[in-house]
Motif scaffolding. Structure first.
Motif, PDB file in Angstrom:
ATOM      1  N   HIS A  20       2.197  -2.146   4.312  1.00 15.83           N
ATOM      2  CA  HIS A  20       0.766  -1.919   4.489  1.00 15.83           C
ATOM      3  C   HIS A  20       0.451  -1.772   5.964  1.00 15.83           C
ATOM      4  O   HIS A  20       1.242  -2.124   6.823  1.00 15.83           O
ATOM      5  CB  HIS A  20      -0.075  -3.046   3.865  1.00 15.83           C
ATOM      6  N   SER A  58      -8.351  -2.383  -3.985  1.00 13.41           N
ATOM      7  CA  SER A  58      -7.515  -3.232  -4.822  1.00 13.41           C
ATOM      8  C   SER A  58      -8.114  -4.636  -4.921  1.00 13.41           C
ATOM      9  O   SER A  58      -8.289  -5.160  -6.011  1.00 13.41           O
ATOM     10  CB  SER A  58      -6.105  -3.297  -4.239  1.00 13.41           C
ATOM     11  N   ARG A 115      -5.514   0.875  -1.787  1.00 13.55           N
ATOM     12  CA  ARG A 115      -4.197   1.394  -2.148  1.00 13.55           C
ATOM     13  C   ARG A 115      -4.239   2.892  -2.395  1.00 13.55           C
ATOM     14  O   ARG A 115      -5.219   3.420  -2.897  1.00 13.55           O
ATOM     15  CB  ARG A 115      -3.680   0.696  -3.401  1.00 13.55           C
ATOM     16  N   SER A 156      -0.504   0.483   1.215  1.00 16.22           N
ATOM     17  CA  SER A 156      -1.875  -0.022   1.303  1.00 16.22           C
ATOM     18  C   SER A 156      -2.393   0.073   2.722  1.00 16.22           C
ATOM     19  O   SER A 156      -1.632  -0.038   3.686  1.00 16.22           O
ATOM     20  CB  SER A 156      -1.929  -1.490   0.874  1.00 16.22           C
TER      21      SER A 156
END
Length: 137
Positions: free
Chosen positions: A9, A33, A49, A56
């Motif tokens: 992420h 999310s 996401r 992410s």
């Protein structure tokens, strides 16, 4: 030592998650999310996401909002580049940015990776973002 396989992420500090979440969801087609608000620290986080791709973008709002605006010339983040599969898809992204009224620099040849093309734009906090296309062989 095992090799790193990908980026899990990307966390970006923003001044207002409630302003930034709709922008990232709409412009980059990301889906919210979950959210987390920590009353002890005052930090607000929202995880967005990418559908099916497994990465992410986490938008983080710290309680100290007296910071200066984003500047890639200061130590820290310079920019974030998202990749697409072809130059044609890069053109589709240009149309999407225009559709949502996002100012951007049209596709140009990359000065970093020969044969690649890039579209450059900024989020509501001025963070530089890019859509990137590798050379087509």
């Amino acid at each position: 030592m095992p090799k790193l396989t990908s980026v899990h992420h990307l966390a970006l500090t923003v001044t207002d998650v409630d302003r930034s979440v709709p922008w990232y969801a709409r412009v980059l087609d990301l889906e919210e999310s979950h959210r987390r608000e920590d009353p002890d620290t005052g930090i607000h986080k929202v995880v967005l996401r990418s559908a099916g791709d497994g990465f992410s973008v986490v938008l983080v709002q710290h309680p100290d909002t007296g910071r200066r605006e984003f500047d890639e010339r200061r130590t820290g983040l310079d920019h974030v580049a998202f990749s697409v599969s072809s130059k044609a898809e890069l053109g589709d992204w240009e149309a999407r940015l225009a559709e949502f009224g996002v100012s951007y620099l049209p596709s140009t040849a990359s000065r970093t990776f020969e044969g690649s093309s890039v579209v450059v734009f900024r989020d509501p906090d001025g963070i530089q973002l890019e859509i990137w296309s590798e050379p087509e062989i």
